[in-house]
Write a protein that holds these residues in place. Structure first.
Motif, PDB file in Angstrom:
ATOM      1  N   ARG A  59       0.837  -1.207   0.000  1.00 30.58           N
ATOM      2  CA  ARG A  59       0.000   0.000   0.000  1.00 30.58           C
ATOM      3  C   ARG A  59       0.872   1.257   0.000  1.00 30.58           C
ATOM      4  O   ARG A  59       0.608   2.215  -0.735  1.00 30.58           O
ATOM      5  CB  ARG A  59      -0.927  -0.038   1.221  1.00 30.58           C
ATOM      6  CG  ARG A  59      -1.964   1.043   1.243  1.00 30.58           C
ATOM      7  CD  ARG A  59      -2.914   0.928   2.419  1.00 30.58           C
ATOM      8  NE  ARG A  59      -2.330   0.209   3.536  1.00 30.58           N
ATOM      9  CZ  ARG A  59      -2.876  -0.867   4.120  1.00 30.58           C
ATOM     10  NH1 ARG A  59      -4.013  -1.322   3.711  1.00 30.58           N
ATOM     11  NH2 ARG A  59      -2.285  -1.463   5.121  1.00 30.58           N
ATOM     12  N   ASN A  60       1.953   1.246   0.794  1.00 28.59           N
ATOM     13  CA  ASN A  60       2.870   2.395   0.824  1.00 28.59           C
ATOM     14  C   ASN A  60       3.585   2.582  -0.514  1.00 28.59           C
ATOM     15  O   ASN A  60       3.792   3.710  -0.967  1.00 28.59           O
ATOM     16  CB  ASN A  60       3.892   2.233   1.942  1.00 28.59           C
ATOM     17  CG  ASN A  60       3.278   2.380   3.310  1.00 28.59           C
ATOM     18  OD1 ASN A  60       2.202   2.949   3.449  1.00 28.59           O
ATOM     19  ND2 ASN A  60       3.949   1.856   4.313  1.00 28.59           N
ATOM     20  N   GLU A  61       3.973   1.478  -1.156  1.00 29.08           N
ATOM     21  CA  GLU A  61       4.638   1.578  -2.465  1.00 29.08           C
ATOM     22  C   GLU A  61       3.708   2.164  -3.512  1.00 29.08           C
ATOM     23  O   GLU A  61       4.118   2.996  -4.328  1.00 29.08           O
ATOM     24  CB  GLU A  61       5.119   0.202  -2.913  1.00 29.08           C
ATOM     25  CG  GLU A  61       6.336  -0.296  -2.177  1.00 29.08           C
ATOM     26  CD  GLU A  61       6.697  -1.719  -2.549  1.00 29.08           C
ATOM     27  OE1 GLU A  61       6.066  -2.278  -3.482  1.00 29.08           O
ATOM     28  OE2 GLU A  61       7.605  -2.268  -1.906  1.00 29.08           O
ATOM     29  N   VAL A  62       2.444   1.746  -3.490  1.00 33.01           N
ATOM     30  CA  VAL A  62       1.466   2.280  -4.449  1.00 33.01           C
ATOM     31  C   VAL A  62       1.278   3.775  -4.211  1.00 33.01           C
ATOM     32  O   VAL A  62       1.229   4.572  -5.159  1.00 33.01           O
ATOM     33  CB  VAL A  62       0.128   1.513  -4.340  1.00 33.01           C
ATOM     34  CG1 VAL A  62      -0.982   2.230  -5.086  1.00 33.01           C
ATOM     35  CG2 VAL A  62       0.299   0.102  -4.850  1.00 33.01           C
ATOM     36  N   GLU A  63       1.195   4.172  -2.947  1.00 29.27           N
ATOM     37  CA  GLU A  63       1.015   5.592  -2.630  1.00 29.27           C
ATOM     38  C   GLU A  63       2.225   6.410  -3.079  1.00 29.27           C
ATOM     39  O   GLU A  63       2.073   7.480  -3.676  1.00 29.27           O
ATOM     40  CB  GLU A  63       0.795   5.760  -1.126  1.00 29.27           C
ATOM     41  CG  GLU A  63       0.541   7.189  -0.726  1.00 29.27           C
ATOM     42  CD  GLU A  63       0.294   7.328   0.768  1.00 29.27           C
ATOM     43  OE1 GLU A  63       0.240   8.467   1.239  1.00 29.27           O
ATOM     44  OE2 GLU A  63       0.155   6.310   1.445  1.00 29.27           O
ATOM     45  N   MET A  64       3.438   5.906  -2.822  1.00 31.79           N
ATOM     46  CA  MET A  64       4.640   6.636  -3.220  1.00 31.79           C
ATOM     47  C   MET A  64       4.765   6.695  -4.742  1.00 31.79           C
ATOM     48  O   MET A  64       5.199   7.711  -5.307  1.00 31.79           O
ATOM     49  CB  MET A  64       5.886   5.988  -2.618  1.00 31.79           C
ATOM     50  CG  MET A  64       5.991   6.168  -1.120  1.00 31.79           C
ATOM     51  SD  MET A  64       5.915   7.889  -0.598  1.00 31.79           S
ATOM     52  CE  MET A  64       7.439   8.501  -1.269  1.00 31.79           C
ATOM     53  N   ARG A  65       4.386   5.638  -5.432  1.00 29.76           N
ATOM     54  CA  ARG A  65       4.431   5.639  -6.901  1.00 29.76           C
ATOM     55  C   ARG A  65       3.463   6.688  -7.442  1.00 29.76           C
ATOM     56  O   ARG A  65       3.793   7.429  -8.373  1.00 29.76           O
ATOM     57  CB  ARG A  65       4.078   4.248  -7.419  1.00 29.76           C
ATOM     58  CG  ARG A  65       4.505   4.015  -8.833  1.00 29.76           C
ATOM     59  CD  ARG A  65       4.245   2.592  -9.304  1.00 29.76           C
ATOM     60  NE  ARG A  65       4.516   1.595  -8.288  1.00 29.76           N
ATOM     61  CZ  ARG A  65       3.666   0.650  -7.932  1.00 29.76           C
ATOM     62  NH1 ARG A  65       2.486   0.563  -8.489  1.00 29.76           N
ATOM     63  NH2 ARG A  65       3.981  -0.224  -7.013  1.00 29.76           N
ATOM     64  N   GLY A  66       2.277   6.766  -6.852  1.00 26.92           N
ATOM     65  CA  GLY A  66       1.315   7.779  -7.283  1.00 26.92           C
ATOM     66  C   GLY A  66       1.831   9.187  -7.019  1.00 26.92           C
ATOM     67  O   GLY A  66       1.677  10.082  -7.859  1.00 26.92           O
ATOM     68  N   ALA A  67       2.451   9.399  -5.857  1.00 29.01           N
ATOM     69  CA  ALA A  67       2.996  10.721  -5.542  1.00 29.01           C
ATOM     70  C   ALA A  67       4.105  11.093  -6.523  1.00 29.01           C
ATOM     71  O   ALA A  67       4.195  12.246  -6.975  1.00 29.01           O
ATOM     72  CB  ALA A  67       3.522  10.737  -4.112  1.00 29.01           C
ATOM     73  N   ARG A  68       4.971  10.112  -6.864  1.00 31.08           N
ATOM     74  CA  ARG A  68       6.039  10.384  -7.837  1.00 31.08           C
ATOM     75  C   ARG A  68       5.453  10.747  -9.201  1.00 31.08           C
ATOM     76  O   ARG A  68       5.937  11.654  -9.879  1.00 31.08           O
ATOM     77  CB  ARG A  68       6.947   9.169  -7.971  1.00 31.08           C
ATOM     78  CG  ARG A  68       8.156   9.258  -7.103  1.00 31.08           C
ATOM     79  CD  ARG A  68       9.142   8.146  -7.418  1.00 31.08           C
ATOM     80  NE  ARG A  68       9.395   7.422  -6.173  1.00 31.08           N
ATOM     81  CZ  ARG A  68       8.999   6.215  -5.898  1.00 31.08           C
ATOM     82  NH1 ARG A  68       8.361   5.503  -6.792  1.00 31.08           N
ATOM     83  NH2 ARG A  68       9.265   5.675  -4.736  1.00 31.08           N
TER      84      ARG A  68
END
Length: 150
Positions: A59-68
């Motif tokens: 979930r954190n990786e998906v959120e960080m990918r979206g932020a990037r």
């Protein structure tokens, strides 16, 4: 006079105690089935915590990918903006340096356009040395090192 004779030590009356050499088994705290049940319980708890941790990491990786992905366009625009600002600073510095030279036009070589086949308003990317020509040599070397190793 001579010293009295020492008496040899002898075993106590009735002899020494017998030496215990029989195996003394360790005290058993758990039975076999209890150890297997504890192993299964700890493994189940550990795997469930591992699964929850993996879900949270995903979930954190998906959120960080979206932020990037969201901020990528902004970072590109800021990079391009700073690039154009540096080109303007270089042009202004060239104009200030060459103001005493007669016939000097900024962006040309004594009035001759450097790129004869390109339209006048076409942007030509400068070389690395041209871009950092007015910066400190230490900064230029640091940037070159970053550019080569990136």
């Amino acid at each position: 006079m001579s010293a009295p004779a020492k008496l040899q030590d002898m075993p106590p009356r009735g002899g020494y105690q017998s030496i215990p050499f029989a195996r003394v088994p360790a005290k058993k705290y758990f039975k076999g089935w209890q150890l297997i049940a504890a192993y299964a319980g700890f493994t189940t708890v550990g795997l469930s915590l591992y699964y929850l941790n993996c879900k949270e990491n995903h979930r954190n990786e998906v959120e960080m990918r979206g932020a990037r992905n969201v901020i990528y366009a902004l970072l590109l625009a800021e990079r391009d903006r700073e690039y154009l600002k540096q080109l303007r600073r270089n042009r202004d510095e060239e104009a200030a340096l060459m103001k005493d030279v007669k016939g000097w036009e900024v962006g040309t070589w004594y009035g001759e356009p450097v790129f004869k086949t390109l339209p006048k308003d076409k942007l030509v990317d400068p070389t690395f040395e041209e871009f950092y020509v007015h910066s400190a040599s230490k900064d230029r070397a640091n940037r070159k090192n970053v550019k080569m190793w990136a």
